[in-house]
Design an enzyme around this catalytic site. Structure first.
Site, PDB file in Angstrom:
ATOM      1  N   GLY A   1       0.833  -1.207   0.000  1.00 25.69           N
ATOM      2  CA  GLY A   1       0.000   0.000   0.000  1.00 25.69           C
ATOM      3  C   GLY A   1       0.863   1.251   0.000  1.00 25.69           C
ATOM      4  O   GLY A   1       0.579   2.217   0.701  1.00 25.69           O
TER       5      GLY A   1
ATOM      6  N   GLY B   1      -1.044   7.996   1.001  1.00 29.50           N
ATOM      7  CA  GLY B   1      -1.101   8.210   2.443  1.00 29.50           C
ATOM      8  C   GLY B   1       0.163   7.853   3.210  1.00 29.50           C
ATOM      9  O   GLY B   1       1.278   8.261   2.851  1.00 29.50           O
TER      10      GLY B   1
ATOM     11  N   GLY C   1       1.678   4.957   3.637  1.00 31.05           N
ATOM     12  CA  GLY C   1       2.622   4.084   2.926  1.00 31.05           C
ATOM     13  C   GLY C   1       3.503   4.869   1.972  1.00 31.05           C
ATOM     14  O   GLY C   1       4.718   4.636   1.893  1.00 31.05           O
TER      15      GLY C   1
ATOM     16  N   TYR D   1     -13.214  -3.214  11.865  1.00 27.90           N
ATOM     17  CA  TYR D   1     -11.882  -2.634  11.646  1.00 27.90           C
ATOM     18  C   TYR D   1     -11.031  -2.754  12.917  1.00 27.90           C
ATOM     19  O   TYR D   1      -9.871  -3.184  12.868  1.00 27.90           O
ATOM     20  CB  TYR D   1     -12.058  -1.166  11.256  1.00 27.90           C
ATOM     21  CG  TYR D   1     -10.789  -0.381  11.043  1.00 27.90           C
ATOM     22  CD1 TYR D   1      -9.961  -0.636   9.961  1.00 27.90           C
ATOM     23  CD2 TYR D   1     -10.417   0.631  11.928  1.00 27.90           C
ATOM     24  CE1 TYR D   1      -8.797   0.110   9.765  1.00 27.90           C
ATOM     25  CE2 TYR D   1      -9.271   1.374  11.742  1.00 27.90           C
ATOM     26  CZ  TYR D   1      -8.462   1.111  10.654  1.00 27.90           C
ATOM     27  OH  TYR D   1      -7.319   1.840  10.447  1.00 27.90           O
TER      28      TYR D   1
HETATM   29  N1  LIG Z   1      -5.294   7.541   8.117  1.00 35.47           N
HETATM   30  C1  LIG Z   1      -5.528   7.205   9.375  1.00 35.47           C
HETATM   31  O1  LIG Z   1      -6.065   8.008  10.158  1.00 35.47           O
HETATM   32  C2  LIG Z   1      -5.144   5.840   9.880  1.00 35.47           C
HETATM   33  C3  LIG Z   1      -5.277   5.610  11.254  1.00 35.47           C
HETATM   34  C4  LIG Z   1      -4.946   4.353  11.747  1.00 35.47           C
HETATM   35  C5  LIG Z   1      -4.476   3.380  10.891  1.00 35.47           C
HETATM   36  N2  LIG Z   1      -4.353   3.638   9.570  1.00 35.47           N
HETATM   37  C6  LIG Z   1      -3.854   2.551   8.728  1.00 35.47           C
HETATM   38  O2  LIG Z   1      -2.873   3.036   7.847  1.00 35.47           O
HETATM   39  C7  LIG Z   1      -2.826   2.192   6.686  1.00 35.47           C
HETATM   40  C8  LIG Z   1      -2.738   3.074   5.453  1.00 35.47           C
HETATM   41  O3  LIG Z   1      -3.858   3.914   5.419  1.00 35.47           O
HETATM   42  P1  LIG Z   1      -3.833   5.398   4.839  1.00 35.47           P
HETATM   43  O4  LIG Z   1      -4.528   6.248   5.829  1.00 35.47           O
HETATM   44  O5  LIG Z   1      -2.483   5.744   4.371  1.00 35.47           O
HETATM   45  O6  LIG Z   1      -4.866   5.176   3.632  1.00 35.47           O
HETATM   46  P2  LIG Z   1      -4.791   5.435   2.064  1.00 35.47           P
HETATM   47  O7  LIG Z   1      -4.213   6.777   1.784  1.00 35.47           O
HETATM   48  O8  LIG Z   1      -6.156   5.099   1.587  1.00 35.47           O
HETATM   49  O9  LIG Z   1      -3.745   4.352   1.529  1.00 35.47           O
HETATM   50  C9  LIG Z   1      -4.046   2.982   1.541  1.00 35.47           C
HETATM   51  C10 LIG Z   1      -3.029   2.270   0.692  1.00 35.47           C
HETATM   52  O10 LIG Z   1      -3.251   0.866   0.803  1.00 35.47           O
HETATM   53  C11 LIG Z   1      -3.505   0.348  -0.498  1.00 35.47           C
HETATM   54  N3  LIG Z   1      -4.436  -0.752  -0.381  1.00 35.47           N
HETATM   55  C12 LIG Z   1      -5.657  -0.762   0.183  1.00 35.47           C
HETATM   56  N4  LIG Z   1      -6.206  -1.982   0.059  1.00 35.47           N
HETATM   57  C13 LIG Z   1      -5.301  -2.737  -0.625  1.00 35.47           C
HETATM   58  C14 LIG Z   1      -5.280  -4.065  -1.063  1.00 35.47           C
HETATM   59  N5  LIG Z   1      -6.309  -4.910  -0.860  1.00 35.47           N
HETATM   60  N6  LIG Z   1      -4.191  -4.506  -1.722  1.00 35.47           N
HETATM   61  C15 LIG Z   1      -3.144  -3.684  -1.946  1.00 35.47           C
HETATM   62  N7  LIG Z   1      -3.100  -2.421  -1.554  1.00 35.47           N
HETATM   63  C16 LIG Z   1      -4.176  -1.958  -0.888  1.00 35.47           C
HETATM   64  C17 LIG Z   1      -4.036   1.506  -1.309  1.00 35.47           C
HETATM   65  O11 LIG Z   1      -3.835   1.344  -2.711  1.00 35.47           O
HETATM   66  P3  LIG Z   1      -5.016   0.744  -3.668  1.00 35.47           P
HETATM   67  O12 LIG Z   1      -6.312   1.264  -3.158  1.00 35.47           O
HETATM   68  O13 LIG Z   1      -4.648   1.214  -5.048  1.00 35.47           O
HETATM   69  O14 LIG Z   1      -4.911  -0.722  -3.558  1.00 35.47           O
HETATM   70  C18 LIG Z   1      -3.151   2.622  -0.772  1.00 35.47           C
HETATM   71  O15 LIG Z   1      -1.878   2.577  -1.370  1.00 35.47           O
HETATM   72  C19 LIG Z   1      -4.060   1.295   6.743  1.00 35.47           C
HETATM   73  O16 LIG Z   1      -3.675   0.008   7.184  1.00 35.47           O
HETATM   74  C20 LIG Z   1      -4.918   1.984   7.799  1.00 35.47           C
HETATM   75  O17 LIG Z   1      -5.747   1.079   8.470  1.00 35.47           O
HETATM   76  C21 LIG Z   1      -4.684   4.849   9.043  1.00 35.47           C
END
Ligand SMILES: NC(=O)c1ccc[n+]([C@@H]2O[C@H](COP(=O)([O-])OP(=O)(O)OC[C@H]3O[C@@H](n4cnc5c(N)ncnc54)[C@H](OP(=O)(O)O)[C@@H]3O)[C@@H](O)[C@H]2O)c1
Length: 249
Positions: free
Chosen positions: A13, A17, A19, A150
């Site tokens: 990912g 965001g 990643g 979640y």
């Molecule tokens: N933002 C927050 O407030 C927050 C808080 C706590 C935890 N997190 C965790 O942080 C992590 C990243 O989230 P983010 O906030 O950076 O969100 P994001 O900007 O939506 O990024 C998510 C990334 O994961 C990829 N992804 C999602 N589902 C996938 C799949 N099945 N296979 C491969 N890639 C996948 C997406 O690419 P594609 O959609 O193109 O596949 C994207 O690159 C997640 O695990 C989330 O639970 C985030």
């Protein structure tokens, strides 16, 4: 700093965001970075943004078959890994009474089952001293309404960091979790909430963050890199919470 010179790091990912911020930070510190995601255009944009010879591979983190395919693709390139950031994940929120089985399956496939078998498939490619960092969430510790599936998926990852550390340490690898609080990323637009509910939710969340703001992806990336670097060699099976005080104060 060049803590990752001559190292190769995989970020699942890595196209958006947290990643993407971590991938850029690793690359800026000397790593060759491999990122995954499903959206090929987003992957291509991220690859260009990261630079430094980053490799982008389309891969679905929720598929056990694709977990093995990713390991094979890396092996075919003679890649061994010094660090893995298991970051790809989905966040779908719904009231407990309305949660369909498909939401449970999609969440647990992408957040737990896929990552579990991804780590299993990649274990033969780990260099001695390798670090695995898993992206958790403070939702694992709080009782936020609508987050039941979640939150449970993220709690499972915290458990896995301990058991997998116990099993992988003899091979010289350790596993830790970084648990973010609210971080400004595109994730919030994917929660499945209508815009009025989303706005109200964001305002309510912001009011609960003691530092008074959402965190940035870069603030997360710095902890991910710390947990991946040799400087944290004594941190094993642990969790670092990065949430502006939300779950502690
Ligand atoms: N933002 C927050 O407030 C927050 C808080 C706590 C935890 N997190 C965790 O942080 C992590 C990243 O989230 P983010 O906030 O950076 O969100 P994001 O900007 O939506 O990024 C998510 C990334 O994961 C990829 N992804 C999602 N589902 C996938 C799949 N099945 N296979 C491969 N890639 C996948 C997406 O690419 P594609 O959609 O193109 O596949 C994207 O690159 C997640 O695990 C989330 O639970 C985030």
């Amino acid at each position: 700093m060049t803590r990752f010179a001559n190292q190769t790091v995989l970020v699942t990912g890595g196209s958006s965001g947290i990643g993407l911020a971590a991938a850029k930070a690793y690359a800026n510190e000397g790593a060759r970075v491999v990122i995954t995601g499903r959206d090929e255009q987003a992957l291509a944009r991220a690859q260009a943004d990261i630079g430094h010879g980053a490799i982008a591979l389309r891969n679905d983190a929720g598929s056990v078959e694709e977990a093995q395919r990713l390991a094979t693709a890396l092996q075919d390139r003679d890649i061994q890994l010094d660090a893995i950031f298991i970051n790809a994940g989905v966040a779908k929120f719904a009231p407990f009474a309305d949660v369909p089985e498909s939401l449970w399956d999609d969440t647990f496939n992408a957040n737990v089952k896929g990552p579990y078998f991804q780590i299993q498939a990649l274990t033969p490619l780990l260099r001695a001293g390798a670090a695995i960092v898993i992206n958790g969430s403070i939702n694992a510790h709080t009782g936020m309404p609508n987050s039941s599936v979640y939150a449970a998926s993220k709690a499972a990852l915290i458990s896995l960091a301990k058991t997998l550390s116990a099993e992988l340490l003899p091979r010289g690898a350790r596993v830790n979790v970084v648990s973010p609080g609210p971080i400004t990323t595109p994730l919030y637009g994917k929660l499945g909430l209508d815009s009025a509910t989303l706005e109200a939710t964001a305002a309510a969340i912001q009011g609960q963050i003691p530092v008074g703001r959402f965190g940035t992806p870069e603030e997360l990336a710095s902890t991910v890199l710390h947990l991946s670097a040799k400087e944290s060699a004594f941190i094993v099976g642990s969790e670092i919470i990065v949430d502006g005080g939300m779950s502690n104060l």
